[in-house]
Design a protein around this motif. Sequence first.
Motif, PDB file in Angstrom:
ATOM      1  N   SER A  39      49.881  26.187 -28.522  1.00  0.00           N
ATOM      2  CA  SER A  39      50.327  27.057 -28.339  1.00  0.00           C
ATOM      3  C   SER A  39      52.259  26.955 -28.501  1.00  0.00           C
ATOM      4  O   SER A  39      52.327  25.595 -28.490  1.00  0.00           O
ATOM      5  CB  SER A  39      50.006  27.431 -27.046  1.00  0.00           C
ATOM      6  OG  SER A  39      50.833  28.354 -26.929  1.00  0.00           O
ATOM      7  N   THR A  40      52.519  27.852 -28.996  1.00  0.00           N
ATOM      8  CA  THR A  40      53.960  27.980 -28.622  1.00  0.00           C
ATOM      9  C   THR A  40      54.808  28.311 -27.231  1.00  0.00           C
ATOM     10  O   THR A  40      54.637  29.146 -26.902  1.00  0.00           O
ATOM     11  CB  THR A  40      54.674  28.765 -30.083  1.00  0.00           C
ATOM     12  OG1 THR A  40      54.185  28.393 -31.041  1.00  0.00           O
ATOM     13  CG2 THR A  40      56.060  29.013 -29.684  1.00  0.00           C
ATOM     14  N   ILE A  69      62.461  10.227 -47.264  1.00  0.00           N
ATOM     15  CA  ILE A  69      61.314   8.755 -47.364  1.00  0.00           C
ATOM     16  C   ILE A  69      60.141   9.096 -48.422  1.00  0.00           C
ATOM     17  O   ILE A  69      59.761  10.161 -48.775  1.00  0.00           O
ATOM     18  CB  ILE A  69      60.151   8.906 -45.937  1.00  0.00           C
ATOM     19  CG1 ILE A  69      62.052   8.852 -44.945  1.00  0.00           C
ATOM     20  CG2 ILE A  69      60.043   7.587 -46.351  1.00  0.00           C
ATOM     21  CD1 ILE A  69      62.398   7.068 -44.614  1.00  0.00           C
ATOM     22  N   ALA A  91      66.074   5.513 -41.987  1.00  0.00           N
ATOM     23  CA  ALA A  91      66.693   6.822 -41.387  1.00  0.00           C
ATOM     24  C   ALA A  91      66.656   7.883 -42.119  1.00  0.00           C
ATOM     25  O   ALA A  91      66.279   8.933 -41.486  1.00  0.00           O
ATOM     26  CB  ALA A  91      67.541   7.241 -39.891  1.00  0.00           C
ATOM     27  N   ARG A  98      66.365  14.876 -37.434  1.00  0.00           N
ATOM     28  CA  ARG A  98      66.061  13.853 -36.445  1.00  0.00           C
ATOM     29  C   ARG A  98      66.506  14.267 -34.903  1.00  0.00           C
ATOM     30  O   ARG A  98      67.113  14.772 -35.749  1.00  0.00           O
ATOM     31  CB  ARG A  98      66.901  12.097 -36.594  1.00  0.00           C
ATOM     32  CG  ARG A  98      66.193  11.585 -37.941  1.00  0.00           C
ATOM     33  CD  ARG A  98      67.007  10.803 -38.186  1.00  0.00           C
ATOM     34  NE  ARG A  98      68.470   9.944 -38.907  1.00  0.00           N
ATOM     35  CZ  ARG A  98      69.516  10.851 -39.912  1.00  0.00           C
ATOM     36  NH1 ARG A  98      68.139  11.000 -40.897  1.00  0.00           N
ATOM     37  NH2 ARG A  98      70.711  10.768 -40.659  1.00  0.00           N
TER      38      ARG A  98
END
Length: 357
Positions: free
Chosen positions: A166-167, A221, A257, A296
């Motif tokens: 659910s949001t 990535i 990262a 991030r």
Amino acid sequence: MTAAKHVIVIGAGIIGASIAWHLTKAGAQVTVIADSPLGGVATPNSFAWINASWGNPEPYFRLRIRAMAEWKRLANDLPGLPVAWCGGLNWDLPADRLEAYAAEHYSWGYGIERVGREQVARIEPNLTEFPDFALHVAEEGVAEPVATATALLAEAERHGARVLSSTVTALVQTDGRITGVDTSHGLFAADEVVIAAGVGSPDIAATAGISLPIETPPGLIVHSRPYKKLLNGLVHADKLHMRQTAEGRIIAGSDFAGGDPGENPEVTARDLFAMVKAALRDAEGLELDFHTIGYRPNPIDGFPIIGRAEGMDGVYVAVLHSGITLAPAVGLFATREILDGERDPLLAPYGLSRFAQ
Ligand SMILES: Cc1cc2nc3c(=O)[nH]c(=O)nc-3n(C[C@H](O)[C@H](O)[C@H](O)COP(=O)(O)OP(=O)(O)OC[C@H]3O[C@@H](n4cnc5c(N)ncnc54)[C@H](O)[C@@H]3O)c2cc1C
């Protein structure tokens, strides 16, 4: 007997999963609410290096070192978690900075070792080029992030936690404290709400007037198709950070990262993958499968936000980069603070109040 505390954890990434598991294990009644697949949003796009490596002040190093120890405790508690202590090689800094990092972290007790060309070749024989000098930390590792988060959530469920899709649209306030959440499926009441919603956290917190100052830089990535074993551990070469996953995929970024995706991420991914192939022997058959771009959840000063929001009871925040490294410590410390009111001294610098001025 007092009733178990009911805690709602918003988020099913590595942070929400770890907090939910630790809370459940400590006897809380836990409901996880998330609007992503299990495993989260940033978490599946992570490089997932567990480390206390360069560029951090000593207090943050100490938290990270503790988190590395807590990974070992967690892996003992849950045999089969996909965590590997494969070690990391690093020469992605100018020689003087590499030396300074080695000297400093060695003096702090990090298991860091200077290695020459022959030792690098023994550790990673499939590199095409070996640096004259690198640093090796045998105690660094990786966790396959989605499998780990999913396993933690499954174990939490097995011990009574509920996981709902659910949001969360708002925090619910009653008499100046948070008493639940409003969601796309209606209201849910709780004694405490944990916001572990990654980049979605500021919007949720804002509904109770809480400001979470984060930025969300992207990181690209590349992932190869599964391939025969080429890498034994983590390799941080010059602008090329690589590892091989449990599934056999070589994953890489221009930084662990994630690199800048640039104007055309497809081209950036292809160029990066060409560098991967050039860096590895016996990689003729290695193929690019896909690339990811993750955002991030980075608090603006680069350090985690972990703790209660001042002036508002009933809500606990856990938003951070390096969430893979820190997850077991965050889960343990958040649980102790939420259930017993004990704040671990290692968290002292990481409260939300530091942004108040
Ligand atoms: C490219 C890249 C490389 C990285 N490399 C490393 C690394 O090498 N080592 C390391 O330690 N860390 C690394 N990180 C950081 C690390 O991956 C993150 O800190 C960590 O995954 C954050 O986990 P999380 O659970 O907080 O967030 P997420 O995984 O993003 O999960 C957030 C959860 O909140 C839910 N949510 C959000 N809003 C709502 C809402 N309104 N209602 C309901 N649910 C909601 C989402 O559905 C999701 O389930 C990297 C990150 C990236 C992007």
